[in-house]
Design a protein around this motif. Structure first.
Motif, PDB file in Angstrom:
ATOM      1  N   SER A 156       0.983   7.116   1.558  1.00 47.35           N
ATOM      2  CA  SER A 156       0.040   8.143   1.427  1.00 47.35           C
ATOM      3  C   SER A 156      -1.107   7.884   1.473  1.00 47.35           C
ATOM      4  O   SER A 156      -2.156   8.829   1.920  1.00 47.35           O
ATOM      5  N   ASP A 157      -1.442   6.696   1.280  1.00 47.13           N
ATOM      6  CA  ASP A 157      -3.165   6.236   1.308  1.00 47.13           C
ATOM      7  C   ASP A 157      -3.246   5.755   2.839  1.00 47.13           C
ATOM      8  O   ASP A 157      -4.468   5.438   2.958  1.00 47.13           O
ATOM      9  N   ILE A 158      -2.609   6.000   3.638  1.00 49.50           N
ATOM     10  CA  ILE A 158      -2.650   5.257   5.130  1.00 49.50           C
ATOM     11  C   ILE A 158      -2.819   6.560   6.103  1.00 49.50           C
ATOM     12  O   ILE A 158      -1.992   7.292   6.162  1.00 49.50           O
ATOM     13  N   GLN A 159      -3.924   6.571   6.819  1.00 52.53           N
ATOM     14  CA  GLN A 159      -3.939   7.771   7.658  1.00 52.53           C
ATOM     15  C   GLN A 159      -3.177   7.119   9.130  1.00 52.53           C
ATOM     16  O   GLN A 159      -3.265   6.116   9.515  1.00 52.53           O
ATOM     17  N   ILE A 164       0.957  -1.071   0.114  1.00 50.39           N
ATOM     18  CA  ILE A 164       0.152  -0.120  -0.058  1.00 50.39           C
ATOM     19  C   ILE A 164       0.749   1.400   0.069  1.00 50.39           C
ATOM     20  O   ILE A 164       2.026   1.255   0.730  1.00 50.39           O
ATOM     21  N   ALA A 165       0.652   2.033  -0.688  1.00 56.77           N
ATOM     22  CA  ALA A 165       1.120   3.387  -0.731  1.00 56.77           C
ATOM     23  C   ALA A 165       1.158   4.073   0.526  1.00 56.77           C
ATOM     24  O   ALA A 165       0.042   4.206   1.349  1.00 56.77           O
ATOM     25  N   VAL A 179      -9.442  -0.971   6.854  1.00 55.61           N
ATOM     26  CA  VAL A 179     -10.021  -0.539   5.862  1.00 55.61           C
ATOM     27  C   VAL A 179     -11.185   0.375   6.317  1.00 55.61           C
ATOM     28  O   VAL A 179     -12.231  -0.253   7.045  1.00 55.61           O
ATOM     29  N   LYS A 197       7.722   7.885   5.668  1.00 56.67           N
ATOM     30  CA  LYS A 197       7.242   9.123   4.973  1.00 56.67           C
ATOM     31  C   LYS A 197       8.482  10.245   5.257  1.00 56.67           C
ATOM     32  O   LYS A 197       8.653  10.793   3.958  1.00 56.67           O
ATOM     33  N   ARG A 220       5.890   2.731  -0.614  1.00 56.32           N
ATOM     34  CA  ARG A 220       4.932   1.831  -0.332  1.00 56.32           C
ATOM     35  C   ARG A 220       5.608   0.890   0.633  1.00 56.32           C
ATOM     36  O   ARG A 220       6.784   0.752   1.256  1.00 56.32           O
ATOM     37  N   GLY A 269     -10.443   3.887   2.348  1.00 59.76           N
ATOM     38  CA  GLY A 269      -9.072   4.394   2.824  1.00 59.76           C
ATOM     39  C   GLY A 269      -8.448   3.336   3.870  1.00 59.76           C
ATOM     40  O   GLY A 269      -9.250   2.240   4.055  1.00 59.76           O
ATOM     41  N   TYR A 270      -7.219   3.473   4.223  1.00 63.70           N
ATOM     42  CA  TYR A 270      -6.744   2.781   5.278  1.00 63.70           C
ATOM     43  C   TYR A 270      -6.417   3.377   6.549  1.00 63.70           C
ATOM     44  O   TYR A 270      -5.968   4.666   6.414  1.00 63.70           O
TER      45      TYR A 270
END
Length: 91
Positions: free
Chosen positions: A9-12, A6-7, A38, A56, A67, A42-43
């Protein structure tokens, strides 16, 4: 549970920096998958805030840090006998 790349940037996640972990990840990468759920498409991080923070920060150094291997805890889409093929009980 499903493992998936998973990117970051797609994870909070809640940022919290650990300098020693950052140095370790820079040298060796992430050894243990982060755990996410999920939520609303989003994640959300359940376990791995420090690893995600390090990734990050390191993303500017190398795109391999963009990723992460994540274990999705609440995705049961591939669960059940249909996923495993013909599993009729012959006992």
């Amino acid at each position: 549970m499903i493992n998936k790349m998973i990117a970051v940037s797609d994870i909070q996640f809640e940022e919290c920096l650990d300098e020693a972990l950052l140095a370790s990840i820079r040298k060796r990468g992430v050894a243990i998958p982060v755990k996410v759920n999920v939520v609303d498409g989003g994640y959300v991080c359940v376990d791995g805030n420090k690893r995600l923070t390090a990734l990050k920060r390191l993303a500017n150094e190398n795109e391999k840090f963009l990723r992460v291997n994540a274990r999705i805890l609440n995705d049961y889409s591939k669960a059940g006998s249909a996923y495993w093929g013909n599993t009729q009980n012959h006992h």
